[in-house]
Design a protein around this motif. Structure first.
Motif, mmCIF file in Angstrom:
data_model
loop_
_atom_site.group_PDB
_atom_site.id
_atom_site.type_symbol
_atom_site.label_atom_id
_atom_site.label_comp_id
_atom_site.label_asym_id
_atom_site.label_seq_id
_atom_site.Cartn_x
_atom_site.Cartn_y
_atom_site.Cartn_z
ATOM 1 N N GLY A 13 0.822 -1.203 0.000
ATOM 2 C CA GLY A 13 0.000 0.000 0.000
ATOM 3 C C GLY A 13 0.855 1.251 0.000
ATOM 4 O O GLY A 13 2.070 1.206 0.183
ATOM 5 N N ALA A 14 0.196 2.398 -0.193
ATOM 6 C CA ALA A 14 0.903 3.674 -0.243
ATOM 7 C C ALA A 14 1.624 3.947 1.080
ATOM 8 O O ALA A 14 2.774 4.393 1.088
ATOM 9 C CB ALA A 14 -0.069 4.795 -0.575
ATOM 10 N N ALA A 15 0.970 3.674 2.196
ATOM 11 C CA ALA A 15 1.585 3.906 3.508
ATOM 12 C C ALA A 15 2.791 2.986 3.700
ATOM 13 O O ALA A 15 3.820 3.398 4.245
ATOM 14 C CB ALA A 15 0.575 3.691 4.629
ATOM 15 N N GLU A 16 2.664 1.753 3.233
ATOM 16 C CA GLU A 16 3.780 0.811 3.344
ATOM 17 C C GLU A 16 4.959 1.257 2.486
ATOM 18 O O GLU A 16 6.113 1.164 2.910
ATOM 19 C CB GLU A 16 3.318 -0.598 2.948
ATOM 20 C CG GLU A 16 2.304 -1.163 3.918
ATOM 21 C CD GLU A 16 1.539 -2.335 3.344
ATOM 22 O OE1 GLU A 16 1.250 -3.257 4.112
ATOM 23 O OE2 GLU A 16 1.232 -2.316 2.136
ATOM 24 N N MET A 22 11.131 5.558 3.991
ATOM 25 C CA MET A 22 11.725 6.180 5.183
ATOM 26 C C MET A 22 12.825 5.311 5.772
ATOM 27 O O MET A 22 13.921 5.790 6.064
ATOM 28 C CB MET A 22 10.653 6.408 6.262
ATOM 29 C CG MET A 22 9.868 7.671 6.105
ATOM 30 S SD MET A 22 8.668 7.896 7.433
ATOM 31 C CE MET A 22 9.731 8.335 8.785
ATOM 32 N N VAL A 23 12.516 4.038 5.940
ATOM 33 C CA VAL A 23 13.494 3.121 6.538
ATOM 34 C C VAL A 23 14.736 3.013 5.652
ATOM 35 O O VAL A 23 15.867 3.053 6.141
ATOM 36 C CB VAL A 23 12.858 1.734 6.785
ATOM 37 C CG1 VAL A 23 13.904 0.700 7.165
ATOM 38 C CG2 VAL A 23 11.791 1.833 7.872
ATOM 39 N N ALA A 24 14.529 2.912 4.347
ATOM 40 C CA ALA A 24 15.665 2.799 3.426
ATOM 41 C C ALA A 24 16.556 4.030 3.519
ATOM 42 O O ALA A 24 17.785 3.925 3.554
ATOM 43 C CB ALA A 24 15.160 2.605 1.995
ATOM 44 N N SER A 85 11.582 13.322 2.039
ATOM 45 C CA SER A 85 11.622 13.412 0.581
ATOM 46 C C SER A 85 11.817 12.031 -0.034
ATOM 47 O O SER A 85 11.178 11.699 -1.037
ATOM 48 C CB SER A 85 12.708 14.377 0.116
ATOM 49 O OG SER A 85 13.980 13.911 0.453
ATOM 50 N N ALA A 86 12.675 11.210 0.564
ATOM 51 C CA ALA A 86 12.886 9.852 0.042
ATOM 52 C C ALA A 86 11.621 9.019 0.172
ATOM 53 O O ALA A 86 11.268 8.258 -0.738
ATOM 54 C CB ALA A 86 14.038 9.181 0.777
ATOM 55 N N ALA A 87 10.925 9.161 1.298
ATOM 56 C CA ALA A 87 9.696 8.399 1.506
ATOM 57 C C ALA A 87 8.624 8.814 0.502
ATOM 58 O O ALA A 87 7.947 7.954 -0.078
ATOM 59 C CB ALA A 87 9.207 8.605 2.940
ATOM 60 N N LEU A 88 8.480 10.104 0.283
ATOM 61 C CA LEU A 88 7.501 10.576 -0.701
ATOM 62 C C LEU A 88 7.858 10.109 -2.106
ATOM 63 O O LEU A 88 6.988 9.691 -2.871
ATOM 64 C CB LEU A 88 7.405 12.097 -0.665
ATOM 65 C CG LEU A 88 6.623 12.683 0.500
ATOM 66 C CD1 LEU A 88 6.783 14.195 0.545
ATOM 67 C CD2 LEU A 88 5.158 12.302 0.419
ATOM 68 N N MET A 89 9.152 10.171 -2.439
ATOM 69 C CA MET A 89 9.573 9.715 -3.770
ATOM 70 C C MET A 89 9.278 8.228 -3.953
ATOM 71 O O MET A 89 8.838 7.815 -5.025
ATOM 72 C CB MET A 89 11.055 9.991 -3.994
ATOM 73 C CG MET A 89 11.335 11.434 -4.284
ATOM 74 S SD MET A 89 12.998 11.817 -4.883
ATOM 75 C CE MET A 89 14.053 10.677 -4.083
ATOM 76 N N MET A 90 9.508 7.427 -2.919
ATOM 77 C CA MET A 90 9.237 5.990 -3.011
ATOM 78 C C MET A 90 7.739 5.750 -3.222
ATOM 79 O O MET A 90 7.349 4.942 -4.063
ATOM 80 C CB MET A 90 9.715 5.284 -1.748
ATOM 81 C CG MET A 90 9.337 3.833 -1.685
ATOM 82 S SD MET A 90 10.269 2.846 -2.840
ATOM 83 C CE MET A 90 11.279 1.953 -1.726
ATOM 84 N N MET A 91 6.918 6.489 -2.476
ATOM 85 C CA MET A 91 5.475 6.318 -2.591
ATOM 86 C C MET A 91 5.010 6.708 -3.996
ATOM 87 O O MET A 91 4.238 5.984 -4.629
ATOM 88 C CB MET A 91 4.772 7.168 -1.531
ATOM 89 C CG MET A 91 3.289 6.912 -1.418
ATOM 90 S SD MET A 91 2.560 7.778 -0.015
ATOM 91 C CE MET A 91 2.659 9.464 -0.570
ATOM 92 N N VAL A 92 5.484 7.838 -4.502
ATOM 93 C CA VAL A 92 5.091 8.307 -5.836
ATOM 94 C C VAL A 92 5.596 7.348 -6.907
ATOM 95 O O VAL A 92 4.869 7.000 -7.842
ATOM 96 C CB VAL A 92 5.603 9.747 -6.078
ATOM 97 C CG1 VAL A 92 5.446 10.147 -7.535
ATOM 98 C CG2 VAL A 92 4.880 10.716 -5.167
ATOM 99 N N LYS A 93 6.851 6.890 -6.770
ATOM 100 C CA LYS A 93 7.426 5.948 -7.736
ATOM 101 C C LYS A 93 6.596 4.673 -7.813
ATOM 102 O O LYS A 93 6.295 4.172 -8.897
ATOM 103 C CB LYS A 93 8.855 5.610 -7.340
ATOM 104 C CG LYS A 93 9.502 4.552 -8.204
ATOM 105 C CD LYS A 93 10.635 3.900 -7.430
ATOM 106 C CE LYS A 93 11.021 2.564 -7.953
ATOM 107 N NZ LYS A 93 10.085 1.490 -7.745
#
Length: 120
Positions: A13-16, A22-24, A85-93
């Motif tokens: 999911g998007a939250a996951e 974030m963790v990465a 920013s990394a978490a948002l990029m991962m979600m969008v990607k």
């Protein structure tokens, strides 16, 4: 419904995806920060000096002066800046990947329909 990202047979999911991003980023920052901090300290302290220590020597110096805290001094702003920013990029990607896969699957389905309709 829940927007899901398919990875193999499982969905993310998007939250996951956000949490995974974030963790990465946290792990990557924790691993690279001592090196980057030593590099910046080396450049700012020694500048264009002819003789200057190596980055591993700078890391060693930081550790001997401040222990583990010396290696990670100032990491808070770096984590704050980079993690979201990394978490948002991962979600969008991941979301873009879902859309692209859906478009590709839809196009393949259209091609199959065209081929089946021509044969009639």
């Amino acid at each position: 419904g829940r927007s899901a990202i398919v990875v193999g047979e499982e969905s993310l999911g998007a939250a996951e995806a956000f949490l995974l991003g974030m963790v990465a980023r946290i792990v990557a920052t924790m691993l690279t920060y001592p090196y980057l901090r030593a590099k910046v300290m080396l450049q700012s302290t020694y500048g264009n000096a002819k003789v200057k220590p190596t980055i591993p020597q700078m890391i060693s110096e930081q550790f001997s002066e401040g222990g583990v805290w010396g290696l990670y001094q100032g990491i808070g702003p770096e984590l704050t800046r980079g993690v979201f920013s990394a978490a948002l990029m991962m979600m969008v990607k991941e979301r873009i990947g879902v859309i692209v896969r859906a478009l590709i699957d839809g196009r393949e389905e259209q091609q199959k329909q065209l081929i089946n309709n021509r044969g009639r």
